[in-house]
Write a protein that holds these residues in place. Sequence first.
Motif, mmCIF file in Angstrom:
data_model
loop_
_atom_site.group_PDB
_atom_site.id
_atom_site.type_symbol
_atom_site.label_atom_id
_atom_site.label_comp_id
_atom_site.label_asym_id
_atom_site.label_seq_id
_atom_site.Cartn_x
_atom_site.Cartn_y
_atom_site.Cartn_z
ATOM 1 N N LEU A 142 0.835 -1.193 0.000
ATOM 2 C CA LEU A 142 0.000 0.000 0.000
ATOM 3 C C LEU A 142 0.873 1.247 0.000
ATOM 4 N N ALA A 143 0.451 2.248 -0.751
ATOM 5 C CA ALA A 143 1.073 3.569 -0.699
ATOM 6 C C ALA A 143 -0.061 4.580 -0.590
ATOM 7 N N ILE A 144 -0.005 5.427 0.445
ATOM 8 C CA ILE A 144 -1.058 6.414 0.667
ATOM 9 C C ILE A 144 -0.417 7.788 0.761
ATOM 10 N N GLU A 145 -0.918 8.716 -0.051
ATOM 11 C CA GLU A 145 -0.369 10.063 -0.075
ATOM 12 C C GLU A 145 -0.984 10.918 1.031
ATOM 13 N N PRO A 146 -0.310 11.990 1.446
ATOM 14 C CA PRO A 146 -0.899 12.907 2.425
ATOM 15 C C PRO A 146 -2.223 13.473 1.920
ATOM 16 N N LEU A 188 -4.943 7.478 9.682
ATOM 17 C CA LEU A 188 -6.287 7.264 10.222
ATOM 18 C C LEU A 188 -6.860 5.997 9.608
ATOM 19 N N LEU A 189 -7.250 5.046 10.451
ATOM 20 C CA LEU A 189 -7.842 3.791 10.006
ATOM 21 C C LEU A 189 -9.331 3.806 10.332
ATOM 22 N N LEU A 190 -10.157 3.599 9.324
ATOM 23 C CA LEU A 190 -11.610 3.573 9.492
ATOM 24 C C LEU A 190 -12.107 2.173 9.166
ATOM 25 N N GLY A 207 -17.251 12.786 5.141
ATOM 26 C CA GLY A 207 -16.531 13.245 3.962
ATOM 27 C C GLY A 207 -15.946 14.631 4.159
ATOM 28 N N ARG A 208 -16.691 15.529 4.793
ATOM 29 C CA ARG A 208 -16.183 16.886 5.031
ATOM 30 C C ARG A 208 -14.980 16.858 5.978
ATOM 31 N N HIS A 209 -15.054 16.041 7.022
ATOM 32 C CA HIS A 209 -13.939 15.963 7.961
ATOM 33 C C HIS A 209 -12.697 15.368 7.293
ATOM 34 N N LEU A 210 -12.891 14.372 6.446
ATOM 35 C CA LEU A 210 -11.750 13.747 5.773
ATOM 36 C C LEU A 210 -11.087 14.713 4.790
ATOM 37 N N GLN A 211 -11.861 15.588 4.182
ATOM 38 C CA GLN A 211 -11.285 16.576 3.277
ATOM 39 C C GLN A 211 -10.344 17.522 4.009
ATOM 40 N N ASP A 212 -10.623 17.756 5.297
ATOM 41 C CA ASP A 212 -9.789 18.672 6.087
ATOM 42 C C ASP A 212 -8.628 17.967 6.773
ATOM 43 N N GLY A 245 -3.549 14.071 7.026
ATOM 44 C CA GLY A 245 -2.803 12.819 7.096
ATOM 45 C C GLY A 245 -3.248 11.812 6.059
ATOM 46 N N HIS A 246 -2.927 10.552 6.311
ATOM 47 C CA HIS A 246 -3.215 9.451 5.392
ATOM 48 C C HIS A 246 -4.395 8.656 5.949
ATOM 49 N N THR A 247 -5.360 8.321 5.102
ATOM 50 C CA THR A 247 -6.561 7.614 5.560
ATOM 51 C C THR A 247 -6.751 6.305 4.801
#
Length: 343
Positions: free
Chosen positions: A20-24, A150-152, A172-177, A180-182
């Motif tokens: 896995l590679a997750i961008e900021p 952040l792991l959901l 969705g609004r909180h994740l846009q702000d 970090g990596h989710t």
Amino acid sequence: MTLQAELRVERAGFTLDLDLAIEPGEVVALLGPNGAGKTTALRALAGLLASTSRIRHNGSTWDGLPAEKRPIGVVFQDYLLFAHMSALDNVAFGLRARGTRKAEANAVALRWLDQIGLADFAHARPRRLSGGQAQRVALARALATSPELLLLDEPLAALDASTRLRVRSELGRHLQDYPGHTLLVTHDPLDAMVLADRLVILEHGRVVQQGSPRDVVRQPRTDYVAHLVGLNFYRGVARGTEVLLDDGGTLSIAEPADGPVHVVFPPSAVSLYPAKPAGSPRNTWQAVVSGIEQHAHTTRVDLDGSPSVLADITTATVAELRLQPGDALWVSLKATEIHTYPR
């Protein structure tokens, strides 16, 4: 900095082999059928199970760190709020566990509760919160420690349908702000399509497809993915405007192709008739009704034939045809509705 994880987990009869590679600022959704390895991947990232995984971010490695030392926030499916603590204490818990003074931790927690619109519930215990409110408190608790990852874990699964729509939008609004990596683990395609920037599909512990939601929807690579996005899906060999399907049957296509291809079309493109339709459309064949299932405003009909096919028709059409399992019908499909792409 990109977060890179090489997840390797071995257990009886199952191997997880996932890079896995997750961008900021990126939200990656991990999808797959039951037993694909989604939860195993999340637990390996969180340090909750033994593995030979390697996790690197910003010049440091997390491989040998215990779960409590990893810069990770987790929102579990059932939220796992502490029942004996207030919402404020729940949000402050992670900070307090890391040595932050109580007054400072409470101030940070109160700011988070205000941000998620629950400042008035700061002293309420979880039993007084609705499902949507509990989900927001769990998210605030995970983010209060400023985690790098952040792991959901199925964060909306415990909500009823009416609450889910609203909370999905809020999440969705909180994740846009969140900078970090989710990683979002879910079995719900709508959650993934709405919340994620990129989808990673797991089957049997390995990645079978990944890409943007748009790309995955347009070109599924496996039966699971096709079912997930609601398309009829076949494999075949194209010769010009004809495709010989691997499992039997031939389809005419509008755009010529050559060689091994995937073939997809939506169930809404399929028409059903009690007798062979006039005008001889390029694709007509006989099939037998094997299942009927009511969806929101349409009826999904499962038909056995060569090829077998799913059709979405209106309730009026169901009444007109007086459909019953075992009925023999004619299937019609326009060549222009069929999309092919290389295997």
